[in-house]
Design an enzyme around this catalytic site. Structure first.
Site, PDB file in Angstrom:
ATOM      1  N   PHE A 475      42.548  36.759  38.831  1.00 49.57           N
ATOM      2  CA  PHE A 475      42.325  38.066  39.931  1.00 49.57           C
ATOM      3  C   PHE A 475      43.248  37.691  41.233  1.00 49.57           C
ATOM      4  O   PHE A 475      42.869  38.196  42.441  1.00 49.57           O
ATOM      5  CB  PHE A 475      40.839  38.441  40.238  1.00 49.57           C
ATOM      6  CG  PHE A 475      39.866  37.988  39.138  1.00 49.57           C
ATOM      7  CD1 PHE A 475      39.939  38.623  38.027  1.00 49.57           C
ATOM      8  CD2 PHE A 475      38.746  37.248  39.413  1.00 49.57           C
ATOM      9  CE1 PHE A 475      39.034  38.697  36.964  1.00 49.57           C
ATOM     10  CE2 PHE A 475      37.756  37.166  38.201  1.00 49.57           C
ATOM     11  CZ  PHE A 475      38.041  37.688  37.164  1.00 49.57           C
ATOM     12  N   HIS A 476      44.425  37.257  41.058  1.00 45.90           N
ATOM     13  CA  HIS A 476      45.251  36.975  42.324  1.00 45.90           C
ATOM     14  C   HIS A 476      46.528  37.923  41.969  1.00 45.90           C
ATOM     15  O   HIS A 476      47.704  37.011  42.015  1.00 45.90           O
ATOM     16  CB  HIS A 476      45.586  35.426  42.448  1.00 45.90           C
ATOM     17  CG  HIS A 476      44.291  34.734  42.498  1.00 45.90           C
ATOM     18  ND1 HIS A 476      44.218  33.494  42.473  1.00 45.90           N
ATOM     19  CD2 HIS A 476      43.166  35.213  43.159  1.00 45.90           C
ATOM     20  CE1 HIS A 476      42.894  32.901  42.952  1.00 45.90           C
ATOM     21  NE2 HIS A 476      42.330  34.111  43.167  1.00 45.90           N
ATOM     22  N   PRO A 477      46.635  39.126  41.630  1.00 44.97           N
ATOM     23  CA  PRO A 477      47.967  39.625  41.530  1.00 44.97           C
ATOM     24  C   PRO A 477      48.741  40.089  42.825  1.00 44.97           C
ATOM     25  O   PRO A 477      48.045  40.269  43.810  1.00 44.97           O
ATOM     26  CB  PRO A 477      47.551  41.034  41.043  1.00 44.97           C
ATOM     27  CG  PRO A 477      46.214  41.403  41.415  1.00 44.97           C
ATOM     28  CD  PRO A 477      45.364  39.994  41.406  1.00 44.97           C
TER      29      PRO A 477
END
Length: 543
Positions: A475-477
Site C-alpha cells: 500500500f505504498h503507491p
C-alpha cells in the site's frame, strides 16, 4: 436549490482536493493566519466510525466502501496473472485512517538522491525541519525528533515473545538491534513507531484537521467528486464537481492544490485533459494541456508474505481462536488500551541487505505474530508467523490512468510488479534471506517450518515465480506526478504543475523515487514543506 441547478460553492484563495494526510496538513497550515480562505474537498465522509479509531480497525476498513475506494490493479504478469485489491482511504484523514500507522521517514540517501536528480531543496538536511515540525514524539530529541507538534508518535502497546526471538535471530545473522529507524540509516531491527495516542489511531484528521475546524476561514465539504479542473488558457480557475450527487462549481483566486494521492491526483489531471494527448484521446477525453508524465512512474513496495509455522509460542492465530482469547483481547483494550487491539499490522521491523553489494539496506521485513492469506480474510487455524519482506527500491515502473471520461469510473492501476530482472533477483534473494533468518539458533526452540512458499522451491527463477504467487502490495503507491525538470516531470521543485498556473500537486505522487520504508511520514513532510512554499510564493506574488 431547483432541480438541475448548479450549486456555487464560492471563491477561495486555495481549494485543496483530498482530505487525506497531505490535504489535512495543508488545510491546517494555510489557515493558521485566520485570513487565508481555504476550501477542503473530500470524496468520502467523516471519520466517525469506531473502527477508524481502534488501531486494529484496518481489518474492517480495507475493502469497506465506507472507508476505502475499493480499487483493484490490472492483472499482473509478474504475479502469476493476479489482480490485487488496492486499498486507498476514502474518508477524512484518507489512507491515514485505514493504514498500518507505521511512522517511517526512510533513509537519508533517499532524499539526497532526489536532490541529485536536480530537485534542489529536497535533500535530507533540507527536509528534516519539516519532519520535526509535525512531530509530537514520545522521545523528543533536538535535531532528530520533535515534541509538541500535531502528530503523536508512540511505541507499540503490545508485546509478543516470538517477535523478540526473531529479533535475536536477526542479531545472530549480523543485523544489529537498533532503537530508532528514523535517524537516516534504518538498517537493523526494532519495533515500529506508530501514529497512535494512548492506544488510539492518531490519523491526519485528528492531528491536523480537527484543530483547524474552529477557524472561520476553513470550510470542509465531504461527498465531493471532482469532475474536472477548469482552465482559462494555461491558468486553473476552479473546478466542476458533484457534491452528494449535486452538480457544483467552485472558483479559486490563488491555487488548486491536488492532494488526492498517487491514484487520485493523476486521475483528476487526466479527467481535466492534462496528460498525454494520445492516451487521453483513446479513452475519449479531450486533451487541453500536454504533460506526458501524468500517471506514469508508478512505484510501490511489493511484500512477499513468507509464512512459517511455529510451536511453543503464543501467536494471534491461537490467542484469537477461542472465545476466552477474544474476551481477553477485548478486556485488555477496554481497560488498559493495550494488547492486540492496538496492533499495527506489523510490530517488528528489520531492514537488511539482500546482497552485501548494496550500500544501504535494500529490503524491509514486516514481521507479524499471525498468518492469513490476505488482510480482511480469517487468520489461519494453526500457530504461525509471517515474515513479509519487500524490495525497498524497486526498478519496475507502472502507471495510473483514466479508463473513461466518467469521474466515477475507477482508473486503470498497473503497478507492473516484478517487471525487471533486478527486481526478480531481489525477490528470490529476499526469500533466501527469510529462510536464513528462520534457520538461526534463536529460532530453533520454536521449530519453524516453512509453509509459504515452501522449502521445496529453489533456484532463482523458481523463487521469483513463487514470490509472484504469494506477494501483495504493501500500500505504498508513489511517483505518478513526479517532481523534476525532465520531459516526464509533472511538477517542479515547488510542486507547481509545469506549464500551468494556479495548480500544484502535494502528495505521494510527486516523489521521483520511492522512499526506503513506509510512505505516510514522508507525505506529511511533503505537505509541511509545500505549505511553507505556498505561503512564501503568495507573499512574493509568485503563486
Amino acid at each position: 436549490m431547483a432541480l438541475g441547478q448548479i450549486e456555487d460553492l464560492g471563491s477561495w484563495d486555495y481549494v485543496v482536493v483530498g482530505a487525506g494526510t497531505a490535504g489535512c496538513v495543508l488545510a491546517n497550515r494555510l489557515t493558521e493566519d485566520g485570513r487565508t480562505r481555504v476550501l477542503l474537498l473530500e470524496a468520502g465522509g467523516k471519520d466517525d466510525w469506531i473502527w477508524f479509531h481502534i488501531p486494529v480497525g484496518y481489518l474492517y476498513c480495507m475493502g469497506n466502501p465506507r472507508a476505502d475506494w475499493g480499487f483493484k490493479t490490472t492483472a499482473q504478469p509478474g504475479l502469476a496473472g493476479r489482480a490485487l485489491n488496492y486499498p486507498r482511504g476514502r474518508v477524512l484523514g484518507g489512507s491515514s485512517s485505514i493504514n498500518g500507522m507505521i511512522y517511517m521517514r526512510g533513509q537519508a540517501t533517499d532524499y539526497d538522491h532526489w536532490r541529485q536528480l536536480g530537485n534542489t531543496g529536497w535533500g535530507w538536511d533540507d527536509v528534516m525541519p519539516y519532519f520535526l515540525k509535525s512531530e509530537d514524539h514520545f522521545a523528543p530529541e533536538p535535531g532528530m525528533h520533535g515534541g509538541g507538534g500535531p502528530l503523536r508518535i508512540e511505541m507499540p502497546r503490545v508485546k509478543w515473545p516470538i517477535l523478540e526471538a526473531v529479533r535475536d535471530a536477526a542479531a545472530e545473522i549480523g543485523i544489529a538491534k537498533v532503537a530508532d529507524f528514523n535517524r537516516g540509516d534504518n538498517e537493523g531491527s526494532s519495533y515500529f513507531q506508530v501514529t497512535q495516542k494512548r492506544g488510539v489511531r492518531w490519523n491526519a484528521a485528528k492531528a491536523f484537521l480537527r484543530p483547524a475546524l474552529k477557524r472561520g476561514n476553513l470550510r470542509v465539504v465531504t461527498g465531493a467528486i471532482v469532475r474536472r479542473l477548469e482552465l482559462d488558457g494555461r491558468r486553473v480557475t476552479g473546478l466542476s464537481l458533484d457534491v452528494d450527487g449535486r452538480p457544483s462549481t467552485v472558483r479559486v483566486e490563488g491555487e488548486v492544490l491536488l492532494s488526492a494521492g498517487a491514484v487520485g491526483s493523476p486521475h483528476i489531471l487526466e479527467l481535466s485533459g492534462i496528460g498525454d494527448p494520445e492516451r487521453l484521446g483513446r479513452v475519449g477525453i479531450e486533451a487541453r494541456y500536454a504533460s506526458p508524465g501524468v500517471g506514469e512512474n508508478l512505484q510501490d513496495h511489493l511484500q512477499i508474505r513468507t509464512v512459517f509455522g511455529i510451536a511453543n509460542a503464543l501467536t494471534l492465530n491461537t490467542l484469537s481462536a477461542s472465545f476466552y482469547g477474544k474476551g481477553r483481547i477485548a478486556a485488555e483494550y477496554a481497560l488498559l488500551r493495550t494488547g492486540p487491539m492496538t496492533m499495527a499490522p506489523s510490530q517488528l521491523g528489520i531492514f537488511a541487505r539482500s546482497d552485501p553489494a548494496y550500500a544501504t539496506a535494500n529490503i524491509q521485513y514486516h514481521v507479524q505474530p499471525l498468518s492469513l492469506d490476505a488482510f480482511g480474510e480469517p487468520l489461519h487455524a494453526y500457530p504461525a508467523i509471517t515474515l513479509s519482506v519487500c524490495n525497498l527500491r524497486p526498478e519496475s515502473r507502472g502507471g495510473v490512468h483514466a479508463a473513461s471520461p466518467d469521474p466515477k469510473a475507477p482508473p486503470a492501476i498497473d503497478p507492473n510488479y516484478l517487471d525487471t530482472e533486478a527486481d526478480r533477483r531481489v525477490a528470490a534473494d529476499a526469500i533466501r534471506h527469510a529462510r536464513r533468518l528462520m534457520a538461526a539458533n534463536a529460532m530453533q526452540p520454536y521449530t519453524p517450518k516453512e509453509l509459504k512458499p515452501g522449502p521445496e522451491v529453489d533456484g532463482d527463477e523458481a523463487l521469483a515465480e513463487a514470490a509472484g504467487r504469494i506477494a501483495t502490495t504493501i500500500f505504498h503507491p508513489v511517483g505518478t506526478a513526479k517532481m523534476g525538470s525532465d520531459e516526464r516531470a509533472v511538477v517542479d521543485v515547488r510542486l507547481k504543475v509545469r506549464g500551468l498556473a494556479g495548480l500544484r500537486v502535494v502528495d505521494a505522487s510527486v516523489m521521483p523515487t520511492i522512499t526506503s520504508g513506509n510512505t505516510n511520514a514522508p507525505v506529511t513532510m511533503i505537505a509541511e514543506k509545500a505549505a511553507e512554499m505556498i505561503r512564501e510564493d503568495a507573499r512574493s506574488g509568485r503563486a
